[in-house]
Design a protein around this motif. Structure first.
Motif, mmCIF file in Angstrom:
data_model
loop_
_atom_site.group_PDB
_atom_site.id
_atom_site.type_symbol
_atom_site.label_atom_id
_atom_site.label_comp_id
_atom_site.label_asym_id
_atom_site.label_seq_id
_atom_site.Cartn_x
_atom_site.Cartn_y
_atom_site.Cartn_z
ATOM 1 N N MET A 193 45.993 8.560 47.888
ATOM 2 C CA MET A 193 47.075 8.067 48.727
ATOM 3 C C MET A 193 48.211 9.084 48.806
ATOM 4 O O MET A 193 48.660 9.615 47.784
ATOM 5 C CB MET A 193 47.618 6.739 48.182
ATOM 6 N N ILE A 194 48.653 9.340 50.042
ATOM 7 C CA ILE A 194 49.858 10.143 50.271
ATOM 8 C C ILE A 194 51.007 9.162 50.457
ATOM 9 O O ILE A 194 51.085 8.457 51.470
ATOM 10 C CB ILE A 194 49.706 11.055 51.498
ATOM 11 N N MET A 195 51.884 9.113 49.479
ATOM 12 C CA MET A 195 52.961 8.112 49.448
ATOM 13 C C MET A 195 54.181 8.670 50.183
ATOM 14 O O MET A 195 55.076 9.247 49.572
ATOM 15 C CB MET A 195 53.310 7.769 47.999
ATOM 16 N N ASP A 196 54.215 8.487 51.477
ATOM 17 C CA ASP A 196 55.234 9.134 52.306
ATOM 18 C C ASP A 196 56.230 8.111 52.829
ATOM 19 O O ASP A 196 55.866 6.967 53.127
ATOM 20 C CB ASP A 196 54.542 9.838 53.483
ATOM 21 N N GLY A 197 57.485 8.521 52.937
ATOM 22 C CA GLY A 197 58.494 7.705 53.596
ATOM 23 C C GLY A 197 59.592 7.152 52.722
ATOM 24 O O GLY A 197 60.424 6.376 53.197
ATOM 25 N N ASN A 198 59.646 7.547 51.453
ATOM 26 C CA ASN A 198 60.705 7.023 50.568
ATOM 27 C C ASN A 198 62.098 7.375 51.080
ATOM 28 O O ASN A 198 63.005 6.534 51.089
ATOM 29 C CB ASN A 198 60.534 7.570 49.150
ATOM 30 N N GLU A 204 37.309 2.652 41.022
ATOM 31 C CA GLU A 204 37.132 3.486 39.829
ATOM 32 C C GLU A 204 38.258 4.484 39.625
ATOM 33 O O GLU A 204 38.593 4.822 38.476
ATOM 34 C CB GLU A 204 35.802 4.236 39.908
ATOM 35 N N ALA A 205 38.832 5.002 40.711
ATOM 36 C CA ALA A 205 39.858 6.037 40.587
ATOM 37 C C ALA A 205 40.878 5.885 41.708
ATOM 38 O O ALA A 205 40.520 5.635 42.864
ATOM 39 C CB ALA A 205 39.225 7.426 40.636
ATOM 40 N N LEU A 206 42.143 6.031 41.355
ATOM 41 C CA LEU A 206 43.251 5.992 42.307
ATOM 42 C C LEU A 206 44.107 7.224 42.059
ATOM 43 O O LEU A 206 44.598 7.424 40.941
ATOM 44 C CB LEU A 206 44.078 4.724 42.107
ATOM 45 N N THR A 207 44.270 8.064 43.080
ATOM 46 C CA THR A 207 45.073 9.279 42.950
ATOM 47 C C THR A 207 46.252 9.202 43.908
ATOM 48 O O THR A 207 46.073 8.967 45.108
ATOM 49 C CB THR A 207 44.241 10.538 43.241
ATOM 50 N N LEU A 208 47.457 9.391 43.384
ATOM 51 C CA LEU A 208 48.688 9.248 44.148
ATOM 52 C C LEU A 208 49.390 10.605 44.261
ATOM 53 O O LEU A 208 49.717 11.227 43.249
ATOM 54 C CB LEU A 208 49.607 8.242 43.456
ATOM 55 N N TYR A 209 49.613 11.042 45.496
ATOM 56 C CA TYR A 209 50.280 12.320 45.756
ATOM 57 C C TYR A 209 51.769 12.118 45.502
ATOM 58 O O TYR A 209 52.495 11.588 46.325
ATOM 59 C CB TYR A 209 50.020 12.735 47.196
ATOM 60 N N SER A 210 52.228 12.562 44.353
ATOM 61 C CA SER A 210 53.570 12.236 43.880
ATOM 62 C C SER A 210 54.599 13.330 44.113
ATOM 63 O O SER A 210 55.774 13.039 44.366
ATOM 64 C CB SER A 210 53.509 11.921 42.377
ATOM 65 N N PHE A 211 54.179 14.594 44.013
ATOM 66 C CA PHE A 211 55.124 15.712 44.143
ATOM 67 C C PHE A 211 54.311 16.951 44.483
ATOM 68 O O PHE A 211 53.450 17.370 43.706
ATOM 69 C CB PHE A 211 55.892 15.920 42.831
ATOM 70 N N SER A 212 54.573 17.523 45.649
ATOM 71 C CA SER A 212 53.808 18.690 46.084
ATOM 72 C C SER A 212 54.468 19.980 45.625
ATOM 73 O O SER A 212 55.638 19.996 45.220
ATOM 74 C CB SER A 212 53.682 18.690 47.612
ATOM 75 N N THR A 213 53.728 21.071 45.717
ATOM 76 C CA THR A 213 54.291 22.380 45.370
ATOM 77 C C THR A 213 55.428 22.746 46.317
ATOM 78 O O THR A 213 56.292 23.556 45.964
ATOM 79 C CB THR A 213 53.197 23.464 45.432
ATOM 80 N N GLU A 214 55.449 22.144 47.516
ATOM 81 C CA GLU A 214 56.526 22.407 48.470
ATOM 82 C C GLU A 214 57.777 21.588 48.180
ATOM 83 O O GLU A 214 58.867 21.920 48.666
ATOM 84 C CB GLU A 214 56.047 22.121 49.903
ATOM 85 N N ALA A 250 49.115 13.237 41.386
ATOM 86 C CA ALA A 250 49.096 14.609 41.876
ATOM 87 C C ALA A 250 50.537 15.105 41.835
ATOM 88 O O ALA A 250 51.359 14.760 42.685
ATOM 89 C CB ALA A 250 48.534 14.673 43.282
ATOM 90 N N LEU A 251 50.839 15.876 40.812
ATOM 91 C CA LEU A 251 52.213 16.271 40.505
ATOM 92 C C LEU A 251 52.276 17.792 40.444
ATOM 93 O O LEU A 251 51.483 18.422 39.735
ATOM 94 C CB LEU A 251 52.609 15.652 39.161
ATOM 95 N N ASN A 252 53.224 18.373 41.194
ATOM 96 C CA ASN A 252 53.249 19.827 41.388
ATOM 97 C C ASN A 252 51.878 20.287 41.888
ATOM 98 O O ASN A 252 51.282 21.221 41.372
ATOM 99 C CB ASN A 252 53.619 20.563 40.098
ATOM 100 N N TYR A 253 51.397 19.565 42.897
ATOM 101 C CA TYR A 253 50.057 19.796 43.430
ATOM 102 C C TYR A 253 50.130 20.381 44.834
ATOM 103 O O TYR A 253 50.919 19.930 45.666
ATOM 104 C CB TYR A 253 49.264 18.491 43.490
ATOM 105 N N GLY A 254 49.288 21.368 45.086
ATOM 106 C CA GLY A 254 49.087 21.916 46.423
ATOM 107 C C GLY A 254 47.639 22.356 46.521
ATOM 108 O O GLY A 254 47.135 23.072 45.649
ATOM 109 N N ALA A 255 46.948 21.939 47.563
ATOM 110 C CA ALA A 255 45.513 22.211 47.663
ATOM 111 C C ALA A 255 45.220 23.696 47.813
ATOM 112 O O ALA A 255 44.254 24.207 47.248
ATOM 113 C CB ALA A 255 44.915 21.424 48.830
#
Length: 263
Positions: free
Chosen positions: A40-45, A80-90, A159-164
């Protein structure tokens, strides 16, 4: 503004609970094909807070409550798995006060939610460059990992300090090092092997990726892993993302035909 924020923090107690019919809805969904891994990309805060005349950190606090109830829903569904995009490298480019607040959220989440995660048998992990995080953030992450290491249920990854792109470069560098050191031959490099050099080596590829806030892009998130994922977008901002919307995403996923390039 400060007084408004204080009043809001006292009054905002969003804790979404099950409504009549939710249990039946969940049982129906469980009978269909369930995604093993939802990303999940948690966008809009920030926009959520701006609409209310509040500072951006109020949106992040509201978003953390959404993290809590969506984690419960995913676990109840048997995902089984939930991954949350919390903070990108940008995201390091954001104002310092906002970055500092975001780096403190893992500590707050550790204090408030660790016991429930243990009760639910949820194991917490991280994907991203942990070495570049502040020491207090790293300690909180280690606290989650240590406190849930024996759990065998759903894997909740932040996904913290994450960039693909950074992830792909890092994986390639490690493979080059192992080839040069003689640990492997370059002919042995395959897609399956490459998977093992990614931050997500212990996770299946996402079956479903959900993004909130009306944006329809993946924003440097899991470029390799999302190759055959189903994508689902909603205009709702992350703090307003609900149990019902999660059900809708799962229902839509179950109606799709996944052919992986075959006819």
């Amino acid at each position: 503004m400060i007084e408004r924020l204080k009043n809001w923090l006292v009054g905002y107690q969003k804790e979404e609970t099950q409504k009549p019919g939710d249990e039946e809805r969940m049982e129906v969904l469980k009978k269909g094909p369930m995604p093993r891994h939802v990303a999940m990309i948690m966008d809009g805060n920030g926009r959520w807070a701006q609409k209310r005349g509040l500072p951006r950190i109020a949106g992040h606090r509201a978003g953390m409550k959404t993290v809590r109830h969506i984690t419960r829903v995913a676990d109840d569904l048997g995902i089984e798995a939930l991954t949350l995009y919390s903070f990108s490298t940008e995201n390091w480019k954001r104002p310092k006060d906002e970055v500092n607040y975001l780096m403190g959220l893992p500590e707050e989440f550790l204090r408030t939610d660790l016991d429930e995660l243990v009760r639910r048998n949820i194991r917490v992990g991280m994907v991203g460059r942990e070495d570049e995080l502040p020491d207090h953030t790293k300690r909180a992450i280690e606290g989650f990992k240590e406190g849930t290491k024996d759990n065998t249920g759903m894997i909740l990854s932040f996904a913290l300090n994450y960039g693909a792109r950074s992830e792909l470069i890092h994986a390639t560098q490690r493979i080059i090092e192992d080839v040069q050191s003689g640990k492997m031959d370059k002919e042995g490099v395959s897609e399956a092997l490459f998977d093992q050099y990614l931050y997500t080596a212990n996770l299946p590829d996402p079956d479903l990726m959900i993004r909130t806030s009306g944006e329809v892009r993946i924003s440097n998130f899991m470029l390799w892993q999302l190759a055959y994922s189903e994508l689902w977008f909603t205009d709702e901002l992350w703090p307003d993302f609900s149990r019902e919307l999660f059900y809708q995403a799962i229902d839509d996923f179950q109606r799709r035909s996944r052919r992986y390039g075959a006819v």
